[in-house]
Design a protein around this motif. Sequence first.
Motif, short mmCIF file in Angstrom:
data_model
loop_
_atom_site.label_atom_id
_atom_site.label_comp_id
_atom_site.label_asym_id
_atom_site.label_seq_id
_atom_site.Cartn_x
_atom_site.Cartn_y
_atom_site.Cartn_z
N ASP A 192 0.82 -1.22 0.00
CA ASP A 192 0.00 0.00 0.00
C ASP A 192 0.85 1.26 0.00
OD1 ASP A 192 -2.07 -1.72 0.21
OD2 ASP A 192 -2.42 -1.39 2.37
N GLY A 193 2.15 1.10 0.25
CA GLY A 193 3.01 2.27 0.32
C GLY A 193 2.96 2.96 1.68
N ARG A 194 2.33 2.32 2.67
CA ARG A 194 2.26 2.95 4.00
C ARG A 194 3.61 2.87 4.70
NH1 ARG A 194 -3.04 0.21 6.43
NH2 ARG A 194 -2.57 1.42 8.30
N ILE A 195 4.39 1.82 4.39
CA ILE A 195 5.78 1.79 4.87
C ILE A 195 6.67 1.44 3.70
CG2 ILE A 195 5.21 1.12 7.26
CD1 ILE A 195 6.11 -1.75 6.51
N THR A 196 7.96 1.73 3.83
CA THR A 196 8.90 1.44 2.75
C THR A 196 9.38 -0.01 2.89
OG1 THR A 196 10.79 2.08 4.09
CG2 THR A 196 9.72 3.83 2.80
N PRO A 197 9.95 -0.59 1.84
CA PRO A 197 10.50 -1.95 1.94
C PRO A 197 11.58 -2.04 3.02
CG PRO A 197 10.39 -1.29 -0.35
CD PRO A 197 10.02 -0.07 0.46
N GLY A 198 12.38 -0.99 3.14
CA GLY A 198 13.42 -0.98 4.17
C GLY A 198 12.80 -1.06 5.55
N GLN A 199 11.71 -0.33 5.74
CA GLN A 199 11.04 -0.37 7.05
C GLN A 199 10.46 -1.75 7.34
OE1 GLN A 199 8.60 3.09 6.45
NE2 GLN A 199 9.80 4.30 7.90
N LEU A 200 10.03 -2.44 6.26
CA LEU A 200 9.55 -3.82 6.43
C LEU A 200 10.64 -4.68 7.05
CD1 LEU A 200 7.63 -6.23 5.98
CD2 LEU A 200 8.47 -6.35 3.63
N VAL A 201 11.88 -4.52 6.51
CA VAL A 201 13.02 -5.26 7.04
C VAL A 201 13.25 -4.86 8.50
CG1 VAL A 201 15.51 -5.66 6.85
CG2 VAL A 201 14.10 -5.52 4.79
N ALA A 202 13.14 -3.54 8.76
CA ALA A 202 13.36 -3.06 10.13
C ALA A 202 12.34 -3.67 11.10
CB ALA A 202 13.29 -1.54 10.16
N PHE A 203 11.06 -3.71 10.68
CA PHE A 203 10.03 -4.29 11.54
C PHE A 203 10.34 -5.76 11.83
CE2 PHE A 203 7.29 -0.63 10.82
CZ PHE A 203 6.74 -0.52 12.09
N TYR A 204 10.75 -6.46 10.78
CA TYR A 204 11.13 -7.86 10.96
C TYR A 204 12.26 -7.96 11.97
CZ TYR A 204 13.48 -12.25 9.96
OH TYR A 204 14.10 -13.45 10.09
N GLY A 205 13.25 -7.10 11.80
CA GLY A 205 14.39 -7.10 12.71
C GLY A 205 13.98 -6.79 14.14
N TYR A 206 13.09 -5.80 14.33
CA TYR A 206 12.70 -5.41 15.68
C TYR A 206 11.86 -6.46 16.38
CZ TYR A 206 14.82 -0.89 15.23
OH TYR A 206 15.74 0.09 15.09
N SER A 207 11.01 -7.15 15.59
CA SER A 207 10.19 -8.17 16.24
C SER A 207 11.08 -9.26 16.83
CB SER A 207 9.18 -8.76 15.25
OG SER A 207 9.84 -9.32 14.15
N ALA A 208 12.24 -9.46 16.21
CA ALA A 208 13.18 -10.42 16.79
C ALA A 208 14.02 -9.78 17.89
CB ALA A 208 14.09 -10.98 15.70
N PHE A 209 14.43 -8.51 17.66
CA PHE A 209 15.34 -7.84 18.59
C PHE A 209 14.72 -7.63 19.97
CE2 PHE A 209 16.48 -3.81 20.61
CZ PHE A 209 17.81 -4.02 20.87
N LEU A 210 13.44 -7.20 19.98
CA LEU A 210 12.83 -6.79 21.25
C LEU A 210 12.72 -7.92 22.27
CD1 LEU A 210 10.10 -4.18 20.37
CD2 LEU A 210 12.29 -3.85 21.51
N VAL A 211 12.82 -9.15 21.80
CA VAL A 211 12.79 -10.28 22.74
C VAL A 211 13.94 -10.14 23.75
CG1 VAL A 211 13.01 -12.77 22.94
CG2 VAL A 211 11.61 -11.78 21.13
N THR A 212 15.10 -9.67 23.26
CA THR A 212 16.27 -9.57 24.13
C THR A 212 16.05 -8.60 25.31
OG1 THR A 212 17.57 -9.98 22.18
CG2 THR A 212 18.78 -9.27 24.13
#
Lengths: 202, 582
Positions: free
Chosen positions: B280-300
């Motif tokens: 939809d263009g609401r987030i950029t592809p880079g931000q998609l990667v970032a969200f993926y990264g954060y969903s894993a990171f925040l567990v720590t």
Amino acid sequence: MSVSAGVPSARRTLPVATLASVRAQTAALLREHRGALIEVVGLHAIAAVAGLAAPFVVGRLVDEVTAGTAYESVDRQALWLAGAILAQTVLVWAARRSSFRLGERVFAQLREQFMTRVMALPLSTVERAGTGDLVSRTTNDVEALSHVVRFGIPSIFVAVVTLAITVAAAVATGWLVALPVVVGVPIIWLSTRRYLDRKSVV
Amino acid sequence: MRPLPYDHPGTPVLTSPMAFLGWVGRRQWRTLLGGVTFGVIWMVAQALIPATLAKAIDEGIIPGDTGALLRWSGALLGLAAVTALAGAARHQLAVANWLRAAFRSVQLIGWHSADTGEALPRDTPTGDVVATVASDSMRLGGAYDTTARFAGAIVSYIVVAVILLRASMPLGLLVLIGVPVLVGLLSFIVRPLQRRQAQQREESGRLIGLGADTVAGLRVLRGIGGETTFLARYAAQSQQVREVGYRVAGVQAALDAAQVLLPGIFVVLVTWLGARFAIDGRITPGQLVAFYGYSAFLVTPLRTATEFVDRLTRAHIGARKIIRVLKVEPDHVDHPDVVTPGATEPPADSALRDERSGVVVEPGQFLAVVSGRPEESAALADRLGRFGTDVEGVTLGGIPLTHLPLATVRRRILVSETDPRLFTGVLRDELDPWGAHSDEEILAALTIASGEDVLEALADGLDSEVEERGRSFSGGQRQRLALTRALLANAPILVLVEPTSAVDAHTEARIADRLATFRAGRTTVVMTASPLVLDRADRVLLLQDDAILAEGTHHELMHRRDGASAAYRAVVVRGADEEETR
């Protein structure tokens, strides 16, 4: 007046095995549990492969999103991802369970063997070694060994499989991408060496 | 960084466990602050990595801007370097925090147990005191260890929250709320796991006990041929432990699997929604990667937070146990309104007097006290040395012992118990703890205690190691070594409780002779019923029901014709009979 213990001899603990006999013993132990060990290692390896599906799918998603795609395709990828996670969950469960159980088996076997041998030792040897030495051998030492079986061996295999697939994926993407993966090796090698050297001093 | 141990561990606040934890923390605020600083830098640097990666993708790779890609790659490299360096510093400070806090409380307990002396073991089982040093202090340190990572976790969570909410409100909320829920769910599996682990510890404790019993009782087992029966029992218990271990394995594996499944479901959800948002263009592809990264990171950071709470709980429990030990009052303290240090020191030739029994220890005399009940004369010895809780009514030169500084009492009066403890270490240091004597003097004292043969049997002489509680020596050898130690202290008033109870008659006679000569001119009190020792004393007292029943020399009392001396003879002859059978 009692005449025992006239000479307070320095406490002589039981001898520690040589490296060669440790190797022989380990090899025998590995042979004895070969089937279970293959099962443990195999399960861990497959679980590791399933674990690498997530970054792969995310990469494909980014590619598709960048190139422009429809909801349906994204949904399909997400389903793939969910499938991979489910598979990994089941595999991890089975792998951990079998390695923990193997650990318990080896643990029990070693301490029973140890006790049988202690019973056969000359009385003076056992008494001179003292309760502390013997108890720590059936607990701490056997525990340390079983820790290797439970966590050490599996994590080495998981690491090897993960590393191999990551490097393969990087090389497949392009040799330039593979380069940074290798760059860290000397640093890790050096720091590990240094750590081990220092640790052995203590 | 200051080296351990501390010169003085300080005066702790003991009002509550939290107050104590706070006090320990304030003592080491520098390392705590350092740890927190590097912990925050370390964790925030990691938290910025997915966001930076997103920038590299959005501004570098997708538009094909090499300059931007290099810049953002450089930023990533920088972040990695900061993470590595700050991580190393953080770890070092965390270990320092842990050890400093742990050793401060270990030192506090050590000092306090030395201060309280016998009041502590009377109040708290020795095992519990040892546990406060061995495990509770380490647990206490654990809370300070995690402060650095905990601070990093809190700050990084806030940083990530800002980054995510700015990128996409719904996705940001999903991640920020979802991750804590996830970590909370994991704790449901942890509880049954802990329960089964406790069960396994119990079973394996039983097994260890069984093993230790064998080693200790192998001599007996051999004698009655009980090895096979024992081995069968050991094997059965060992299999029992394995059985419980199998059950733990199931739960532990489930926990490990849940740690894959729960974050996994979450990653699927975030990536799936993220990809749709990206279309939809609401987030950029880079931000998609970032969200993926954060969903894993925040567990720590969340795991760190749970770990901190867990460690703090343990530290709280540990602190409570430590406080209980530190709150034990010593039997004897110098009350400032009663004791003026040094001012009231009685002259050197003062008599020591026990008001209750009327026993007077004249200066320079070799006094022997006999009692039908040994515990009565032992209690008198305790009173004379101001030990235990029952210390009223003893004066030195007319001044109550309780009005004298404790240090003065200890310097002038030495009480050596009937079963004195030898400590681990080099024999020379154990006999002469202050290092005040030459080897010749030590050997001379050893000769008086008739302990030459003890030394002859040792390969390294005075350099030999004394084992735990002097276990490698026989009872008689231990007693003579302890007597040597008491003689070397050169106390003006020496009180010995049954110093020769574990040696044979010949040795006893030798010791009595030499002791009288060695202590000539100084005050010596011996609690004993042995005629060999009594015969050497200047004066002998028979104590009964806290009163002097008979008084005189041994010779007089043995030959006098009255009821009191008959009672004396009864006690002494009984002692002599026991001598025979020994």
